[in-house]
Motif scaffolding. Structure first.
Motif, short mmCIF file in Angstrom:
data_model
loop_
_atom_site.label_atom_id
_atom_site.label_comp_id
_atom_site.label_asym_id
_atom_site.label_seq_id
_atom_site.Cartn_x
_atom_site.Cartn_y
_atom_site.Cartn_z
N LYS A 156 -24.51 -11.15 22.23
CA LYS A 156 -24.23 -12.51 22.71
C LYS A 156 -24.35 -13.55 21.61
O LYS A 156 -23.71 -14.58 21.66
CB LYS A 156 -25.16 -12.87 23.87
N THR A 157 -25.19 -13.28 20.61
CA THR A 157 -25.36 -14.25 19.54
C THR A 157 -24.13 -14.33 18.64
O THR A 157 -23.90 -15.34 17.99
CB THR A 157 -26.57 -13.90 18.63
N ARG A 158 -23.37 -13.23 18.57
CA ARG A 158 -22.24 -13.11 17.64
C ARG A 158 -22.69 -13.23 16.19
O ARG A 158 -21.88 -13.43 15.29
CB ARG A 158 -21.13 -14.13 17.95
N ASN A 159 -23.99 -13.10 15.97
CA ASN A 159 -24.56 -13.16 14.63
C ASN A 159 -24.50 -11.76 14.03
O ASN A 159 -25.18 -10.84 14.51
CB ASN A 159 -26.01 -13.65 14.73
N HIS A 160 -23.69 -11.61 12.98
CA HIS A 160 -23.47 -10.28 12.40
C HIS A 160 -24.76 -9.60 11.97
O HIS A 160 -24.94 -8.40 12.18
CB HIS A 160 -22.53 -10.37 11.19
N ALA A 161 -25.64 -10.35 11.35
CA ALA A 161 -26.89 -9.77 10.86
C ALA A 161 -27.74 -9.26 12.03
O ALA A 161 -28.26 -8.15 11.99
CB ALA A 161 -27.67 -10.78 10.03
N ALA A 162 -27.86 -10.06 13.08
CA ALA A 162 -28.64 -9.66 14.26
C ALA A 162 -28.02 -8.43 14.93
O ALA A 162 -28.72 -7.50 15.33
CB ALA A 162 -28.73 -10.81 15.25
N ILE A 163 -26.70 -8.43 15.03
CA ILE A 163 -26.01 -7.31 15.67
C ILE A 163 -26.16 -6.04 14.84
O ILE A 163 -26.43 -4.96 15.38
CB ILE A 163 -24.52 -7.66 15.91
N LEU A 183 -19.62 -0.10 12.44
CA LEU A 183 -18.71 -1.25 12.41
C LEU A 183 -19.46 -2.54 12.09
O LEU A 183 -18.98 -3.37 11.31
CB LEU A 183 -17.97 -1.38 13.74
N ALA A 184 -20.64 -2.70 12.70
CA ALA A 184 -21.42 -3.93 12.47
C ALA A 184 -21.92 -4.00 11.03
O ALA A 184 -21.85 -5.06 10.40
CB ALA A 184 -22.59 -3.99 13.46
N VAL A 185 -22.41 -2.90 10.50
CA VAL A 185 -22.93 -2.88 9.14
C VAL A 185 -21.81 -3.13 8.13
O VAL A 185 -21.96 -3.95 7.21
CB VAL A 185 -23.67 -1.55 8.85
N GLN A 243 -19.07 -6.64 4.30
CA GLN A 243 -17.81 -7.20 3.81
C GLN A 243 -17.63 -8.65 4.21
O GLN A 243 -16.60 -9.26 3.94
CB GLN A 243 -16.63 -6.35 4.31
N GLN A 244 -18.63 -9.20 4.88
CA GLN A 244 -18.61 -10.58 5.35
C GLN A 244 -17.34 -10.89 6.14
O GLN A 244 -16.68 -11.91 5.93
CB GLN A 244 -18.81 -11.54 4.18
N GLN A 245 -17.01 -9.98 7.05
CA GLN A 245 -15.84 -10.14 7.92
C GLN A 245 -16.32 -10.23 9.36
O GLN A 245 -17.42 -9.80 9.70
CB GLN A 245 -14.90 -8.94 7.77
N ALA A 246 -15.44 -10.77 10.18
CA ALA A 246 -15.75 -10.84 11.61
C ALA A 246 -15.83 -9.42 12.19
O ALA A 246 -15.19 -8.50 11.68
CB ALA A 246 -14.67 -11.63 12.34
N LEU A 247 -16.63 -9.28 13.23
CA LEU A 247 -16.67 -7.98 13.90
C LEU A 247 -15.29 -7.67 14.45
O LEU A 247 -14.65 -8.54 15.06
CB LEU A 247 -17.69 -8.01 15.04
N PRO A 248 -14.83 -6.44 14.29
CA PRO A 248 -13.51 -6.11 14.81
C PRO A 248 -13.52 -6.03 16.33
O PRO A 248 -14.56 -5.79 16.94
CB PRO A 248 -13.22 -4.74 14.18
N ALA A 249 -12.36 -6.20 16.92
CA ALA A 249 -12.22 -6.10 18.38
C ALA A 249 -12.69 -4.74 18.88
O ALA A 249 -13.21 -4.62 19.99
CB ALA A 249 -10.77 -6.36 18.78
#
Length: 157
Positions: free
Chosen positions: A33-40, A109-111, A116-122
């Motif tokens: 829910k945070t959409r925070n890559h590091a947290a995810i 995928l999250a790591v 790569q500092q990219q958005a999480l893929p769909a």
């Protein structure tokens, strides 16, 4: 003494199995829910570790202790409560196996996306939905198994 030892192991492993499952679902959903890559990414890594360290052993301990407990009380596997418990355990396990694969895929995928500092893929969010929906029958399976374990004498006597 053997019966009580087996029973304690069976109950404690059931608590760990169910409690850990609820905990990992909560923390993974909250991280997503945070959409925070590091947290995810961190949470996904911890979810996979928790499954390997705790869930996998309890998944093995449950049927082993259950088998020996049934032998201790001379309960035939044809008893309705035991048959349904085993069937529900198998169905729950069939839900859990793809969940493990999905967790590993989501972690990777999250790591990668974080590195790569990219958005999480769909695909991550698609896997997350599958993961959650496979957890629904597993949750109700575990609730049903626990209910059968507690009330089996009342239901089949």
């Amino acid at each position: 003494m053997m019966y009580l030892t087996l029973k304690v192991l069976h109950i404690f492993s059931a608590i760990i199995l169910f409690g850990l499952g609820m905990g990992t679902v909560f923390y993974k959903i909250m991280a997503d829910k945070t959409r925070n890559h590091a947290a995810i990414a961190v949470t996904s890594c911890h979810v996979v570790l928790a499954d390997w360290w705790f869930t996998t052993p309890t998944v093995l301990i449950q049927p082993l202790t259950g088998y020996f407990l049934a032998g201790q009380v001379s309960a035939p596997f044809s008893d309705g409560w035991l048959f349904w418990s085993l069937l529900l355990y198998a169905v729950t396990g069939l839900c859990w196996l793809p969940v493990v694969w999905l967790q590993i895929q989501m972690r990777d995928l999250a790591v990668i996306s974080l590195e790569q500092q990219q958005a999480l893929p769909a695909q991550y969010f698609y896997y997350s939905k599958l993961w959650l929906w496979l957890g629904v029958p597993a949750f109700f399976g575990m609730v049903s198994i626990t209910t059968l374990m507690v009330f089996h004498n009342s239901l089949w006597s």
